[in-house]
Every structure is written in C-alpha cells, then in structure tokens.
Design an enzyme around this catalytic site. Structure first.
Site, mmCIF file in Angstrom:
data_model
loop_
_atom_site.group_PDB
_atom_site.id
_atom_site.type_symbol
_atom_site.label_atom_id
_atom_site.label_comp_id
_atom_site.label_asym_id
_atom_site.label_seq_id
_atom_site.Cartn_x
_atom_site.Cartn_y
_atom_site.Cartn_z
ATOM 1 N N ASP A 17 -6.195 -0.087 7.646
ATOM 2 C CA ASP A 17 -6.110 -1.523 7.333
ATOM 3 C C ASP A 17 -5.773 -2.367 8.564
ATOM 4 O O ASP A 17 -6.470 -3.334 8.876
ATOM 5 C CB ASP A 17 -5.031 -1.791 6.264
ATOM 6 C CG ASP A 17 -5.388 -1.208 4.905
ATOM 7 O OD1 ASP A 17 -6.588 -1.162 4.580
ATOM 8 O OD2 ASP A 17 -4.463 -0.803 4.178
ATOM 9 N N ARG A 97 10.690 -3.836 3.778
ATOM 10 C CA ARG A 97 9.761 -4.951 4.036
ATOM 11 C C ARG A 97 10.418 -6.233 4.539
ATOM 12 O O ARG A 97 9.913 -6.846 5.490
ATOM 13 C CB ARG A 97 8.898 -5.241 2.796
ATOM 14 C CG ARG A 97 7.917 -4.123 2.412
ATOM 15 C CD ARG A 97 7.216 -3.533 3.581
ATOM 16 N NE ARG A 97 6.094 -2.681 3.191
ATOM 17 C CZ ARG A 97 5.519 -1.801 3.983
ATOM 18 N NH1 ARG A 97 5.969 -1.629 5.219
ATOM 19 N NH2 ARG A 97 4.501 -1.081 3.577
ATOM 20 N N ASP A 126 3.514 -5.263 -1.376
ATOM 21 C CA ASP A 126 3.993 -5.569 -0.032
ATOM 22 C C ASP A 126 3.572 -6.955 0.444
ATOM 23 O O ASP A 126 4.305 -7.611 1.184
ATOM 24 C CB ASP A 126 3.529 -4.484 0.951
ATOM 25 C CG ASP A 126 4.253 -3.160 0.683
ATOM 26 O OD1 ASP A 126 5.425 -3.216 0.253
ATOM 27 O OD2 ASP A 126 3.652 -2.096 0.883
ATOM 28 N N SER A 174 -2.872 6.968 1.265
ATOM 29 C CA SER A 174 -2.185 5.838 1.876
ATOM 30 C C SER A 174 -0.691 6.140 1.811
ATOM 31 O O SER A 174 -0.104 6.208 0.733
ATOM 32 C CB SER A 174 -2.524 4.559 1.096
ATOM 33 O OG SER A 174 -1.608 3.548 1.459
HETATM 34 N N1 ARG Z 1 4.755 1.136 -4.831
HETATM 35 C C1 ARG Z 1 5.756 1.150 -3.826
HETATM 36 C C2 ARG Z 1 6.355 -0.209 -3.656
HETATM 37 O O1 ARG Z 1 5.812 -1.151 -4.101
HETATM 38 C C3 ARG Z 1 5.242 1.738 -2.524
HETATM 39 C C4 ARG Z 1 4.231 0.932 -1.795
HETATM 40 C C5 ARG Z 1 3.734 1.674 -0.626
HETATM 41 N N2 ARG Z 1 3.027 0.824 0.240
HETATM 42 C C6 ARG Z 1 1.978 1.210 0.941
HETATM 43 N N3 ARG Z 1 1.440 0.314 1.679
HETATM 44 N N4 ARG Z 1 1.487 2.426 0.902
HETATM 45 O O2 ARG Z 1 7.397 -0.371 -3.087
#
Ligand code: ARG
Length: 395
Positions: A17, A97, A126, A174
């Site tokens: 990405d 984050r 995110d 991912s």
């Molecule tokens: N579902 C989890 C969250 O919202 C993990 C997200 C993982 N992010 C990623 N870009 N792979 O916190």
C-alpha cells in the site's frame, strides 16, 4: 489546494500500500514525498525494509523514528491499567495509531509540509485513527491515495508492475506488528470458514507444540504498571518483549475472532498477543486483591468504555483523559506481585501478594474465634427483607 512540489509526509512501512502511495503522490498529486516509519517495536527487518524500500523508490528524505519507549510508557501502560480489551482483542494496532500520527505530525512541522498521507484503504479502522489525530492536532491536508482511487490489492500490484515500482518480497497476509501484538489479515483468512494455517503465526507456539511442562512466571506491579518479571526489574518495553516470549512458548496469545469494525463491517481477525494477555490477566488478578467490590465493578465498566474509545478512533475524546485520571487514582494501590502458572495455552494465577491487600486472613479464617459469628445473625434476618415480604404476600 496543494501546489506543485509542496511536501507530503507519508506514513511508510515499505509494504504494498505505502509503496504504491509514493508513486501516486508524485504522479497524481505532484508532491515531493518524504517517508517516515515509526518504530513501535515491529521487527528490525521491517524497519530496515522501509529504509531500503524508500531508497529504491528514489525518496530524497526518509525518517525512522524510535518511539518504542514512548509507546510502552504512554500507551501500553494505559492499556494495562485500564485492562483495555475490545471484543477480546487487547488493541495492539489501535493503541499505536495515535502515537504514529503524532510522530508524523512532528515531521510534517519540521519539514514544513503541506500534507500528510497514509496508505489505508477505505475499509478499515486505521484511517479513522490516523485522521482523527491529524485533524485534531494539526492543520495538515490529509491524503489517502489508495482510498481516493478505490484501488484493490490486485490493482495496486498491477500499478506497481506498470510503473516499474520495486516491491519488497510479497507477504501473503496483511500484517501489522508492534511490541503489544501482531495482527494478521487477508488472503484465505478473510473467510471465517478457513482455519488459519500454522505458518500465519510467528510469535506463539501451537498448543500441540508448546512446552510439555508448566512454567511459573512472577510479575510485579507498581501503581498498576508491571515493573519486574521473575524478579528482574526492567523498562516496560523490554518487559513486554519478555512476556511475549514466555507466554508465546506456552501456547498463550492466539486470538481468532469476528470483529465489529468502525464502519459496521464484520471482519475475521487473527491476533498474536501473548504478552498483552499475560500482563492484563496478572493485572486483573492483583486488582481483585486490592480494590473494593464497587471499585472493581466500576473499573470493569470503565474498561469497556475505554476500550471502545480506543478502538473506534476516539483517543482524543476528553472522556478518555477523564477516565485515565480516575483509573490512575485507583491504581495507586495496585502494587504487588502475582505468580501465574502457564501450561499449553492456559494461565492461572496461583499466588498474589500486596501491602494494599483488602483480604483479611484473620477474619476470613475458619479458625477465627475473635469475631463472634453470632453477631451476623441480625444482618441475615434483614437481608433481602423486601423479597421476603413479597414472597409471603404471594403465599
Ligand atoms: N482490526 C485491528 C484493528 O482495527 C487490526 C488492524 C490491522 N491493521 C492493518 N493495517 N493490518 O485494530
């Protein structure tokens, strides 16, 4: 509007990405790209991969920011004190984050940038977390090229090929990793009917392959924060690494769940969070010893609300800060030691000690003669008085 050759800071991991984002920002948005990778305890190779990828893409300026201790002391510590767990998930990605966003803002200010960019798609959580912080803590424009162009993963790969963009060796899944946990998504895992293959796991042993004997681990807390493991005092970041290792080899820490995302989608999520689960379990075991019944009930309510705020990108919500203060006040007595016995995916507290213990061994003992048992009789007669009157009426 952004002018030609204005600078953009891209939160960069070197994955598909964000790699595609570098070229898109240059070609489609006419911006000079500065990349930044924030170290919150992902593997060293990941940090190096980002540096390497930035170089191969011809990026003029790449930053690596060490935020490991800040992540542990300012974010994970709060997560432990609040027992922050959303639908069983200890919020490893979610807690990192806001810090990553803050670090990117700092670079944006230093570089006098016009905008901040991220590689999030339009499906996940995110994008909410990054943008909530960037919007409330700065005035930068925000660009999300993958979301803007509605690109699929396959389209991203095709774009990379067409533009001769060097891609780092492709991972099937991912993965988002930091010291608090590893999240694994995508490919065959998207379908909840598929059992995750063993190779999707990296931090934890399967129950079958975990140790064949029990392990005891002692965790000492000071005001709600773990300070020592098996008698060794260490900074929280290192302590979490150690907890990951000990719990992981005992088959603790795998989560396979159906999660309710911010935008309403259900998604199948796999996590490895051995240290987080161990430390939160130990923390709860100590709280049971030192907090009153009412404090425990209220702490549980706050924990649910707190976790929901963190998950749903509301780190900036003043209620989070209000709760941190209430929690800190309660945590002043959460000092002491807990020993847990670990075996093949299970963990059981077997010993708890604290100078602030509310457990009174003299009074609870069957051998106690001092406190006259007869005295409780009057209390019992009046206990449940209204229920008793009601039952008599209906007899
Ligand atoms: N579902 C989890 C969250 O919202 C993990 C997200 C993982 N992010 C990623 N870009 N792979 O916190």
């Amino acid at each position: 509007m952004v002018n030609q050759m204005d600078k953009v800071i891209l939160a960069f991991s070197g994955g598909l990405d964000t790699t595609v984002c570098v070229k898109l920002l240059e070609e489609n948005y006419n911006l000079e790209v500065v990349t930044a990778c924030v170290d919150v305890g992902q593997p060293k190779e990941e940090i190096e991969k980002a540096e390497e990828a930035a170089k191969n893409l011809g990026v003029k300026q790449h930053y690596t920011i060490d935020a490991k201790d800040e992540f542990a002391n300012e974010y994970i510590a709060k997560g432990i004190k609040a027992n922050a767990v959303y639908e069983g998930y200890p919020l490893s990605t979610a807690l990192a984050r806001p810090l990553i966003a803050m670090k990117i803002i700092e670079i944006g200010e230093k570089e006098n940038a016009k905008a901040i960019a991220h590689g999030c798609t339009g499906k996940g959580n995110d994008q909410f977390r990054f943008e909530a912080v960037i919007r409330s803590m700065s005035n930068f424009d925000i660009i999300a090229p993958i979301r803007d162009l509605n690109l699929t993963r396959t389209e991203e790969q095709e774009y990379a090929k067409k533009h001769d963009i060097p891609l780092s060796p492709d991972k099937i899944y991912s993965i988002d990793e930091n010291v608090w946990g590893r999240s694994i998504e995508g490919d065959i895992l998207e379908d909840p009917a598929n059992e995750p293959p063993e190779e999707s796991y990296a931090w934890t042993a399967s129950v079958e392959d975990s140790k064949n004997h029990t392990t005891k681990v002692a965790i000492e807390f000071e005001e709600g924060i773990p300070i020592a493991i098996d008698g060794q005092i260490m900074p929280l970041f290192e302590l979490v690494e150690e907890a990951n290792k000990i719990a992981g080899e005992n088959g603790i820490g795998r989560i396979d769940t159906i999660e309710n995302r911010v935008i309403g989608l259900k998604s199948r999520e796999i996590y490895e969070v051995p240290g987080a689960l161990l430390l939160i379990r130990a923390h709860q075991a100590l709280e049971e010893l030192v907090l009153t019944k009412d404090e425990l009930l209220f702490a549980e309510y706050m924990s649910t609300k707190y976790s929901d705020l963190v998950y749903t990108a509301l780190w900036q919500e003043p209620l989070r800060d209000d709760m941190d203060q209430a929690i800190d006040n309660m945590q002043m007595r959460v000092t002491g030691k807990v020993v847990l016995k670990l075996f093949k995916g299970s963990m059981t507290p077997v010993s708890r000690e604290s100078d602030y213990s509310l457990h009174d061994i003299e009074q609870i003992s069957f051998e106690d003669k001092e406190n006259d048992q007869k005295e409780v009789e009057g209390m019992i007669k009046h206990h449940g008085l209204q229920a008793s009157i009601y039952q008599k009426l209906s007899r």
